[in-house]
Design a protein around this motif. Structure first.
Motif: not given
Length: 146
Positions: A83-87
């Motif tokens: 999970n690296f984030g939406q960006h």
């Protein structure tokens, strides 16, 4: 690049790319698919949809795989190993996009797929960037308090 390679590349270049980051969205993906693909088919142009699974811990990745099998002609799926984030998920989608017009969409339907046609129309008018503002956000309490 040979003429044949240029021709093949042109045939594989959709006019529109939709980039959609996905994180734990198993409950809403069927509804997203049922609204997204008809909206894109109605454009009457070539398109691709890139879903980026951002390390979901639910069944999102499996559901995306099923959707790929249902519409392999226009569906692409990127599976991130965490999970690296939406960006970062959106950036991964941008890196793989082939469309002349690239739009982002949230998997939770906060941005209605039916609005895609309006955005594409404005881009075709020659604008470099087109955006929209959500008038009635429905974010969770956790998201609003970050």
């Amino acid at each position: 690049m040979s003429q044949t390679e240029h021709r093949e590349e042109a045939l594989n270049t959709p006019e529109v790319t939709i980039v959609i980051p996905v994180y734990n969205e198993e409950q809403g993906l069927a509804q997203l698919f049922s609204r997204l693909y008809p909206a894109l088919d109605a454009l009457g142009t070539s398109y691709e949809v890139i879903f980026i699974n951002d390390g979901s811990r639910d069944k999102s990745a499996a559901i995306l795989a099923e959707q790929f099998r249902a519409r392999p002609d226009v569906t692409r799926v990127i599976l991130l190993n965490g999970n690296f984030g939406q960006h970062m998920a959106i950036l991964a989608g941008f890196e793989q996009s082939r469309g002349e017009i690239v739009l982002t969409l949230d998997a939770d339907l906060q941005n209605p797929p039916e609005e895609i046609a309006k955005l594409v129309t404005k881009m075709r008018e020659g604008y470099d960037y087109v955006g929209s503002i959500r008038m009635q956000r429905q974010d969770s309490l956790r998201r609003r308090t970050r």
